[in-house]
Scaffold this motif. Structure first.
Motif, PDB file in Angstrom:
ATOM      1  N   GLY A  38       0.791  -1.220   0.000  1.00  0.00           N
ATOM      2  CA  GLY A  38       0.000   0.000   0.000  1.00  0.00           C
ATOM      3  C   GLY A  38       0.822   1.268   0.000  1.00  0.00           C
ATOM      4  N   ALA A  39       2.096   1.181   0.348  1.00  0.00           N
ATOM      5  CA  ALA A  39       2.957   2.358   0.323  1.00  0.00           C
ATOM      6  C   ALA A  39       3.425   2.615  -1.103  1.00  0.00           C
ATOM      7  N   THR A  40       3.629   3.876  -1.434  1.00  0.00           N
ATOM      8  CA  THR A  40       4.218   4.194  -2.728  1.00  0.00           C
ATOM      9  C   THR A  40       5.722   4.353  -2.569  1.00  0.00           C
ATOM     10  N   THR A  41       6.430   4.132  -3.641  1.00  0.00           N
ATOM     11  CA  THR A  41       7.892   4.277  -3.580  1.00  0.00           C
ATOM     12  C   THR A  41       8.277   5.733  -3.349  1.00  0.00           C
ATOM     13  N   ALA A  42       7.438   6.675  -3.775  1.00  0.00           N
ATOM     14  CA  ALA A  42       7.713   8.093  -3.515  1.00  0.00           C
ATOM     15  C   ALA A  42       7.633   8.403  -2.025  1.00  0.00           C
ATOM     16  N   ILE A  47      10.920   9.728   3.109  1.00  0.00           N
ATOM     17  CA  ILE A  47      11.442   9.449   4.452  1.00  0.00           C
ATOM     18  C   ILE A  47      12.963   9.529   4.451  1.00  0.00           C
ATOM     19  N   ALA A  48      13.577   8.966   3.436  1.00  0.00           N
ATOM     20  CA  ALA A  48      15.042   9.032   3.332  1.00  0.00           C
ATOM     21  C   ALA A  48      15.507  10.475   3.222  1.00  0.00           C
ATOM     22  N   TYR A  49      14.820  11.246   2.407  1.00  0.00           N
ATOM     23  CA  TYR A  49      15.194  12.650   2.230  1.00  0.00           C
ATOM     24  C   TYR A  49      15.108  13.417   3.550  1.00  0.00           C
ATOM     25  N   GLU A  50      14.003  13.247   4.264  1.00  0.00           N
ATOM     26  CA  GLU A  50      13.810  13.960   5.522  1.00  0.00           C
ATOM     27  C   GLU A  50      14.869  13.574   6.549  1.00  0.00           C
ATOM     28  N   SER A  74      13.933  -0.332  -6.455  1.00  0.00           N
ATOM     29  CA  SER A  74      13.753  -1.301  -7.537  1.00  0.00           C
ATOM     30  C   SER A  74      12.906  -2.458  -7.039  1.00  0.00           C
ATOM     31  N   VAL A  75      11.867  -2.806  -7.787  1.00  0.00           N
ATOM     32  CA  VAL A  75      10.870  -3.776  -7.337  1.00  0.00           C
ATOM     33  C   VAL A  75      10.831  -4.990  -8.261  1.00  0.00           C
ATOM     34  N   ASN A  76      10.909  -6.167  -7.670  1.00  0.00           N
ATOM     35  CA  ASN A  76      10.781  -7.450  -8.363  1.00  0.00           C
ATOM     36  C   ASN A  76      11.843  -7.622  -9.449  1.00  0.00           C
ATOM     37  N   GLU A  77      11.466  -7.568 -10.731  1.00  0.00           N
ATOM     38  CA  GLU A  77      12.438  -7.801 -11.805  1.00  0.00           C
ATOM     39  C   GLU A  77      13.381  -6.620 -11.998  1.00  0.00           C
ATOM     40  N   GLN A  78      13.070  -5.489 -11.383  1.00  0.00           N
ATOM     41  CA  GLN A  78      13.993  -4.356 -11.403  1.00  0.00           C
ATOM     42  C   GLN A  78      15.115  -4.655 -10.401  1.00  0.00           C
ATOM     43  N   VAL A  79      16.352  -4.526 -10.845  1.00  0.00           N
ATOM     44  CA  VAL A  79      17.478  -4.888  -9.978  1.00  0.00           C
ATOM     45  C   VAL A  79      18.079  -3.658  -9.319  1.00  0.00           C
ATOM     46  N   LEU A  89       3.400  -0.508  -3.600  1.00  0.00           N
ATOM     47  CA  LEU A  89       3.931  -1.827  -3.282  1.00  0.00           C
ATOM     48  C   LEU A  89       2.804  -2.817  -3.023  1.00  0.00           C
ATOM     49  N   GLN A  90       3.042  -4.054  -3.485  1.00  0.00           N
ATOM     50  CA  GLN A  90       2.062  -5.124  -3.335  1.00  0.00           C
ATOM     51  C   GLN A  90       2.587  -6.188  -2.377  1.00  0.00           C
ATOM     52  N   PRO A  91       1.690  -6.952  -1.745  1.00  0.00           N
ATOM     53  CA  PRO A  91       2.152  -8.050  -0.890  1.00  0.00           C
ATOM     54  C   PRO A  91       3.060  -8.996  -1.667  1.00  0.00           C
ATOM     55  N   GLY A  92       4.192  -9.356  -1.065  1.00  0.00           N
ATOM     56  CA  GLY A  92       5.124 -10.281  -1.689  1.00  0.00           C
ATOM     57  C   GLY A  92       6.196  -9.636  -2.533  1.00  0.00           C
TER      58      GLY A  92
END
Length: 277
Positions: A38-42, A47-50, A74-79, A89-92
């Motif tokens: 449920g969280a977005t990558t943005a 959080i990292a920026y802050e 990077s998510v799943n097939e993105q390295v 983000l999705q479960p798994g």
């Protein structure tokens, strides 16, 4: 001779590398709880920026020409090199997050991989967690090798040996490698994650390296997505990325991007890190 000298930092310069490493570690620690379904990558990137700005530092990723984010996610097939945005983000999902901070002109760089829980697909989660664990452990095998290495290329040998010993048949990215770090986020020398014939520069006090194995569940072939940044596997299999910045000094080695200098993980290899004096 000028290039060779630039690889090795003075004791005072090594001490200056400690704080940006700790700030980088703090940013990654702060965002960990946000890597949930449920969280977005943005949102994670913010959080990292802050965290980095709150510690009086700046994002060194934002200093890279054409890049305006604090992390690569990077998510799943993105390295690697995934751009934060509105992706939810999705479960798994297996999520690799790369982050860095610059403080008073010195840099830290680190990456972690997190698998989002999914009770409905335990086999998928277990497979992705295994990929992450092997990648992380190969990173620590490389760091441990650095403690007694004579040449930089011995790190890649240790990383590859560990990955092969897992028996999983994973691939190691060949086109993307680790690097030196200091006044710039990316400096010499190249740190390969696999065996090479030329073992490269001498390991001696003053050397600072960002060691970062990038491992995939299938074939190592990758492509760059249409955004001109994101690196994904051609076969669509999962990837994982772990990274730490490490300093070699007169007393031994110290993992700059771990608050304990790597003591907990290096204990498994019989290596005791020594704090930079």
């Amino acid at each position: 001779m000028g290039l060779r000298r630039s690889l090795y930092k003075t004791p005072a310069q090594l001490r200056a590398m400690v704080e940006p490493g700790l700030i980088t570690a703090a940013a990654l620690q702060a965002l960990r709880p946000a890597v949930v379904a449920g969280a977005t990558t943005a949102e994670i990137d913010a959080i990292a920026y802050e965290t980095i700005v709150g510690r009086g530092a700046e994002s060194n990723f934002q200093l890279v020409r054409g890049y305006r984010h604090t992390t690569c996610i990077s998510v799943n097939e993105q390295v690697v090199h995934g751009i934060p945005g509105e992706r939810v983000l999705q479960p798994g999902d297996i999520v690799s997050i790369d982050c860095g901070a610059q403080f008073k002109g010195w840099n830290g760089d680190s990456a972690i991989t997190i698998v989002v829980p999914d009770p409905s697909r335990p086999e998928l989660v277990a497979a992705r967690q295994r990929l992450s664990e092997v990648t992380e452990d190969s990173l620590w095998a490389g760091i441990a090798a650095l403690a007694s290495a004579h040449r930089v290329g011995e790190i890649g040998d240790a990383v590859q040996t560990h990955i092969e010993s897992s028996g999983e048949g994973y691939g190691i990215l060949r086109d993307y490698v680790g690097h030196g770090i200091g006044r710039k986020m990316h400096e010499g020398p190249t740190v390969f994650n696999y065996r090479v014939a030329d073992l490269g520069p001498e390991v001696r006090p003053g050397l600072c390296l960002a060691i970062e194995p990038m491992v995939v569940a299938g074939d190592e072939a990758t492509l760059v997505e249409d955004d001109d940044w994101t690196v994904s596997t051609v076969d669509g299999r999962d990837g994982s990325h772990w990274e730490h910045s490490v300093a070699v000094h007169d007393g031994g080695i110290w993992v700059l991007t771990e608050p304990d200098g790597g003591a907990a993980k290096l204990a498994e290899f019989g290596v005791v890190p020594v704090e930079i004096a």
